[in-house]
Design an enzyme around this catalytic site. Sequence first.
Site, PDB file in Angstrom:
ATOM      1  N   LYS A  61       0.838  -1.200   0.000  1.00 47.88           N
ATOM      2  CA  LYS A  61       0.000   0.000   0.000  1.00 47.88           C
ATOM      3  C   LYS A  61       0.876   1.255   0.000  1.00 47.88           C
ATOM      4  O   LYS A  61       2.080   1.194   0.254  1.00 47.88           O
ATOM      5  CB  LYS A  61      -0.899   0.000   1.232  1.00 47.88           C
ATOM      6  CG  LYS A  61      -0.145   0.091   2.559  1.00 47.88           C
ATOM      7  CD  LYS A  61      -1.089   0.057   3.734  1.00 47.88           C
ATOM      8  CE  LYS A  61      -0.304   0.180   5.051  1.00 47.88           C
ATOM      9  NZ  LYS A  61      -1.193   0.219   6.233  1.00 47.88           N
ATOM     10  N   ARG A 159     -10.902   0.559  15.087  1.00 48.72           N
ATOM     11  CA  ARG A 159     -10.783   1.252  13.805  1.00 48.72           C
ATOM     12  C   ARG A 159     -11.675   0.523  12.804  1.00 48.72           C
ATOM     13  O   ARG A 159     -12.891   0.536  12.948  1.00 48.72           O
ATOM     14  CB  ARG A 159      -9.300   1.292  13.382  1.00 48.72           C
ATOM     15  CG  ARG A 159      -8.980   2.321  12.331  1.00 48.72           C
ATOM     16  CD  ARG A 159      -7.489   2.362  12.009  1.00 48.72           C
ATOM     17  NE  ARG A 159      -7.010   1.105  11.414  1.00 48.72           N
ATOM     18  CZ  ARG A 159      -5.760   0.898  11.025  1.00 48.72           C
ATOM     19  NH1 ARG A 159      -4.855   1.857  11.190  1.00 48.72           N
ATOM     20  NH2 ARG A 159      -5.403  -0.252  10.494  1.00 48.72           N
ATOM     21  N   HIS A 191      -6.726  -6.634  12.930  1.00 49.28           N
ATOM     22  CA  HIS A 191      -5.467  -5.882  13.007  1.00 49.28           C
ATOM     23  C   HIS A 191      -5.191  -5.531  14.462  1.00 49.28           C
ATOM     24  O   HIS A 191      -6.112  -5.216  15.217  1.00 49.28           O
ATOM     25  CB  HIS A 191      -5.572  -4.606  12.168  1.00 49.28           C
ATOM     26  CG  HIS A 191      -4.250  -4.012  11.787  1.00 49.28           C
ATOM     27  ND1 HIS A 191      -3.326  -4.684  11.020  1.00 49.28           N
ATOM     28  CD2 HIS A 191      -3.692  -2.813  12.056  1.00 49.28           C
ATOM     29  CE1 HIS A 191      -2.264  -3.917  10.832  1.00 49.28           C
ATOM     30  NE2 HIS A 191      -2.464  -2.769  11.460  1.00 49.28           N
ATOM     31  N   ARG A 247       1.098 -10.685   7.343  1.00 53.01           N
ATOM     32  CA  ARG A 247       0.980  -9.518   6.466  1.00 53.01           C
ATOM     33  C   ARG A 247       2.064  -8.482   6.788  1.00 53.01           C
ATOM     34  O   ARG A 247       1.752  -7.377   7.247  1.00 53.01           O
ATOM     35  CB  ARG A 247      -0.392  -8.865   6.628  1.00 53.01           C
ATOM     36  CG  ARG A 247      -1.593  -9.778   6.464  1.00 53.01           C
ATOM     37  CD  ARG A 247      -2.888  -8.960   6.463  1.00 53.01           C
ATOM     38  NE  ARG A 247      -2.989  -8.056   7.603  1.00 53.01           N
ATOM     39  CZ  ARG A 247      -3.675  -8.299   8.714  1.00 53.01           C
ATOM     40  NH1 ARG A 247      -4.336  -9.434   8.852  1.00 53.01           N
ATOM     41  NH2 ARG A 247      -3.711  -7.406   9.679  1.00 53.01           N
ATOM     42  N   TYR A 291      15.262  30.973   6.850  1.00 51.44           N
ATOM     43  CA  TYR A 291      14.134  31.696   7.423  1.00 51.44           C
ATOM     44  C   TYR A 291      14.196  31.759   8.946  1.00 51.44           C
ATOM     45  O   TYR A 291      14.419  30.746   9.615  1.00 51.44           O
ATOM     46  CB  TYR A 291      12.818  31.031   7.024  1.00 51.44           C
ATOM     47  CG  TYR A 291      12.474  31.121   5.566  1.00 51.44           C
ATOM     48  CD1 TYR A 291      12.526  32.332   4.894  1.00 51.44           C
ATOM     49  CD2 TYR A 291      12.080  29.995   4.862  1.00 51.44           C
ATOM     50  CE1 TYR A 291      12.192  32.427   3.547  1.00 51.44           C
ATOM     51  CE2 TYR A 291      11.735  30.068   3.517  1.00 51.44           C
ATOM     52  CZ  TYR A 291      11.796  31.279   2.865  1.00 51.44           C
ATOM     53  OH  TYR A 291      11.460  31.362   1.543  1.00 51.44           O
ATOM     54  N   CYS A 338      13.136  24.288   4.257  1.00 51.17           N
ATOM     55  CA  CYS A 338      12.268  25.075   3.385  1.00 51.17           C
ATOM     56  C   CYS A 338      11.547  24.142   2.402  1.00 51.17           C
ATOM     57  O   CYS A 338      11.757  22.939   2.406  1.00 51.17           O
ATOM     58  CB  CYS A 338      13.085  26.117   2.635  1.00 51.17           C
ATOM     59  SG  CYS A 338      14.112  27.132   3.714  1.00 51.17           S
ATOM     60  N   MET A 339      10.719  24.707   1.555  1.00 52.09           N
ATOM     61  CA  MET A 339       9.952  23.886   0.636  1.00 52.09           C
ATOM     62  C   MET A 339      10.843  23.075  -0.303  1.00 52.09           C
ATOM     63  O   MET A 339      10.564  21.900  -0.574  1.00 52.09           O
ATOM     64  CB  MET A 339       8.993  24.740  -0.195  1.00 52.09           C
ATOM     65  CG  MET A 339       8.094  23.922  -1.112  1.00 52.09           C
ATOM     66  SD  MET A 339       6.945  24.929  -2.063  1.00 52.09           S
ATOM     67  CE  MET A 339       5.875  25.572  -0.776  1.00 52.09           C
ATOM     68  N   ASP A 340      11.924  23.685  -0.773  1.00 54.00           N
ATOM     69  CA  ASP A 340      12.757  23.046  -1.793  1.00 54.00           C
ATOM     70  C   ASP A 340      14.210  22.852  -1.386  1.00 54.00           C
ATOM     71  O   ASP A 340      14.995  22.340  -2.180  1.00 54.00           O
ATOM     72  CB  ASP A 340      12.760  23.899  -3.073  1.00 54.00           C
ATOM     73  CG  ASP A 340      11.364  24.266  -3.520  1.00 54.00           C
ATOM     74  OD1 ASP A 340      10.628  23.359  -3.924  1.00 54.00           O
ATOM     75  OD2 ASP A 340      11.011  25.455  -3.432  1.00 54.00           O
TER      76      ASP A 340
END
Length: 404
Positions: A61, A159, A191, A247, A291, A338-340
């Site tokens: 998955k 769940r 589970h 599993r 930042y 940071c983002m990148d």
Amino acid sequence: MSQIDASDAERTATPAAGGRPAAPETHGLTVWAEIDLAALEANVRTLRALAPASALMAVVKADAYGHGLLPVARAAVRGGATWLGAAQLAEAFALRDAGITTRLLTWLTVPGSDFRGAVERDIDLSASAPWVLDEIAAAASALGRTARVHLKVDTGLGRGGAYGSDWTTLVQHARRVEEEGSVTVVGVWTHFAHADSPEHPTVLAQQERFFEAVTEAEQAGLSPEVRHLANSAATLVHPSAHADLVRPGIAMYGLTPVPQVDDDFGLRPVMTLRARLALVKALPAGQGISYGHAYVPEVDTVVGLVPAGYADGVPRNATNVGPLLVDGRRTTIAGRVCMDQFVVDLGPASQARAGDVVTLFGGAPGEPTAQEWADATDTISYEIVTRLGARVPRLYVGDPEGRA
């Protein structure tokens, strides 16, 4: 997800001396994940040996926990997996449509899901409530087929699955639908809530409830072929839970679900995440970095810019704590993720240059591990590997026949 096929001669390495695959060609890449399919196959064999009397479902998955759905599924089957498990229909459809015929279970659906497509593709389905059985039966009847269904019982996780008296209702409904001929119940499953805590009392309590539920189903006239409840942790440390099928998920990828147990169980990490320095420059003492100036060097130093950030899956809360191997030494991220991109303090004497490799995590001696990243960012290793973004290429190594 961006993938680079292992059959591409420019990007696939043959196994190096000592049995470890050589690093793939990465010239010009900013960040990439090396996926060692030989390690994955070996892990599956190790897990099979731990549960020799049980079939093994390789859980693939979430794009195989971020490692790549199709290459991993094929490698797992080569390693001896006799089942595959995928959480969502789209994943299961992708496996079948790629020509993978191994027995396959999928379990997360909602009203209106494409049950017809699943039945057409010979995919086993899970049911936790009567409405699921009804929709599966309708799809199978329209096709003139018989759908294979696993009933899920909630034994204490709270769940998915039928809980308490709802289990009796589900079993009785399944028996009625089965008599109509469009559905056959082939499995019962559950589970664990605390399998990663080997001594937790709920582990045995859930096992007892599970086998009581199986008995109730059989007494109602159902004849499941497989009973299954063991996830990775239970496969490793709870042999009494192995039943007919285990599993494993995270363990298959070489990461332990029970890090508090001082044993790697012979598993080998499958993913190594690397990047290259995009810039190296000197900064004076007192010059804040990135930042918010969350990191301020106390002495004149050399810093490197790493072109990977939270858009690639590097946790933002790895600020100042994310472990790295760069320029021959262990260090941590300096300042905000940071983002990148992020920055690393290379030290005053560093001779690093743009293009040098930075290892975020892997499994070779001296490299940080996914578990170390998890510890540093207060999460679990599962999240560290599955969060990698789509723009991070997966480079497949360790497949002797050049398949991925």
